[in-house]
Write a protein that holds these residues in place. Structure first.
Motif, PDB file in Angstrom:
ATOM      1  N   SER A   1      -9.005   4.428   0.774  1.00 27.26           N
ATOM      2  CA  SER A   1      -8.789   3.237  -0.210  1.00 27.26           C
ATOM      3  C   SER A   1      -9.256   1.897   0.237  1.00 27.26           C
ATOM      4  O   SER A   1      -9.704   1.004  -0.398  1.00 27.26           O
TER       5      SER A   1
ATOM      6  N   PHE B   1       1.583   2.092 -16.507  1.00 27.19           N
ATOM      7  CA  PHE B   1       2.593   2.900 -16.632  1.00 27.19           C
ATOM      8  C   PHE B   1       3.156   2.932 -18.266  1.00 27.19           C
ATOM      9  O   PHE B   1       3.788   3.938 -18.628  1.00 27.19           O
TER      10      PHE B   1
ATOM     11  N   TRP C   1       0.350  13.037  -8.310  1.00 26.13           N
ATOM     12  CA  TRP C   1       0.473  11.997  -9.095  1.00 26.13           C
ATOM     13  C   TRP C   1      -0.966  11.545  -9.673  1.00 26.13           C
ATOM     14  O   TRP C   1      -1.046  11.181 -10.965  1.00 26.13           O
TER      15      TRP C   1
ATOM     16  N   HIS D   1       5.917   5.342  -2.150  1.00 30.59           N
ATOM     17  CA  HIS D   1       5.019   4.658  -0.994  1.00 30.59           C
ATOM     18  C   HIS D   1       5.906   4.588   0.167  1.00 30.59           C
ATOM     19  O   HIS D   1       5.463   4.107   1.339  1.00 30.59           O
TER      20      HIS D   1
ATOM     21  N   HIS E   1      -5.716   4.566   4.166  1.00 34.93           N
ATOM     22  CA  HIS E   1      -6.682   5.077   5.009  1.00 34.93           C
ATOM     23  C   HIS E   1      -7.841   4.162   5.013  1.00 34.93           C
ATOM     24  O   HIS E   1      -8.504   4.019   3.535  1.00 34.93           O
TER      25      HIS E   1
ATOM     26  N   GLY F   1       3.815   8.308   3.589  1.00 33.77           N
ATOM     27  CA  GLY F   1       2.260   8.348   3.965  1.00 33.77           C
ATOM     28  C   GLY F   1       1.872   6.845   4.458  1.00 33.77           C
ATOM     29  O   GLY F   1       2.552   6.036   4.653  1.00 33.77           O
ATOM     30  N   ARG F   2       0.339   6.963   4.088  1.00 33.18           N
ATOM     31  CA  ARG F   2      -0.341   5.553   4.708  1.00 33.18           C
ATOM     32  C   ARG F   2      -1.458   5.314   3.821  1.00 33.18           C
ATOM     33  O   ARG F   2      -2.187   6.313   3.193  1.00 33.18           O
TER      34      ARG F   2
END
Ligand code: CCH
Length: 278
Positions: A181, A154, A46, A171, A177, A174-175
């Motif tokens: 971020s 976008f 992405w 979303h 961190h 994942g997560r």
């Protein structure tokens, strides 16, 4: 994880099935995050693609310019060295594939392996020799901002409201961190399964400001273990976005279908595929 055993098998140029196999073989690792590198590979695909600007054709996955500074050092790309390094043995086993094709294919394989839809993918990206075509920093979305910003970012790539909501459904994986971020925690309790759970959690929980030292983010009042970014909550507060959130929460098939189309398009932005013959 120890990926060497599968990726050491040499392959014939153009054998993308062999590359897919090598990628799939290194996804699981009980010592990493929630047990899978899938989410961070999706994020690599992405961020490699999400720099595109329709108006001048700049940015996008072609070139794989995130190999070079300053792009690899952008704050938005913090943590993605993990994903790029993970794929090095795959590149070594299949040296004929470009990094640009490899990074996008890895995102596709990760989604498919985690139970998501089949994503149309084709080869054709080439690697830039240096970072001279790196676009200015700031094209990837800022999690602190809302609906207007999402439409700007976008929209610059050519995506509409439906695409924005569908793509945001990634979303579910994942997560966040704190050392990448600054944000913390997962959006769902099944962060290595591709599903429409993100939309269900978004819609069915009460989200309150998390009390902590970090940047503004939200937590659910029930378990206090799930998170939403300010940009995620924009999908609830904007009426046009919310319409699609509601639809995707109810209809996983519709989400999978719209996501596959939008993600495939994202990965192809700015890629000079040969014109289709009639
Ligand atoms: Fe995202 N994302 N994303 N995101 N993202 C983060 C993590 C993931 C935004 C911000 C963040 C998309 C859109 C947005 C993934 C896929 C997509 C993080 C945490 C932030 C912050 C990074 C960290 O700390 O590791 C914002 C803002 C937007 C606005 O739209 C889109 C689109 C996609 C893909 C289609 C995935 C997957 C992750 C999890 C990565 C991991 O390592 O677990």
């Amino acid at each position: 994880g120890p990926p060497a055993l599968v990726t050491s098998k040499p392959s014939t140029p153009g054998d993308y099935a062999a590359v897919r196999q090598s990628i799939a073989a290194l996804l699981d690792d009980g010592d990493y995050d929630d047990g899978s590198y899938g989410p961070v590979l999706v994020r690599l695909a992405w961020h490699a693609s999400g720099t595109y600007a329709k108006k001048d054709g700049s940015g996008g996955s072609n070139g794989a310019t995130m190999r070079f500074a300053p792009e690899c050092e952008w704050g938005a790309n913090a943590g993605l060295a993990v994903a790029r390094k993970l794929l090095e043995p795959v590149k070594a086993a299949h040296p004929w594939i470009s990094y640009a094709d490899l990074w996008t294919l890895a995102g596709v394989v990760a989604i498919e392996e985690m139970g998501g839809p089949t994503i149309p993918w084709r080869a054709g990206r080439s690697d830039a020799p240096d970072g001279s075509k790196i676009v200015p920093d700031g094209r990837l979305p800022d999690a602190k901002q809302g609906a207007k910003h999402l439409r700007e970012v976008f929209g610059r790539m050519g995506f509409d409201d439906k695409d924005i909501v569908a793509l945001s459904g990634a979303h579910t994986l994942g997560r966040c961190h704190t050392d990448r971020s600054g944000f913390s925690g997962p959006w769902t309790n099944a962060p290595t399964t591709f599903s429409n759970l993100y939309f269900q959690e978004l819609l069915n929980n009460k989200w309150v400001v998390k009390k902590w030292d970090g940047p503004l983010q939200y937590e659910d009042t029930k378990s206090q273990s799930l998170m939403m970014l300010p940009s995620d909550l924009a999908l609830l507060s904007d009426r046009s976005f919310k319409k699609y959130v509601t639809q995707y929460a109810k209809d996983e098939e519709a989400f999978f279908k719209d996501f596959a189309v939008a993600f495939s398009k994202l990965l192809e932005l700015g890629v000079p595929f040969p014109a289709k013959s009639a």
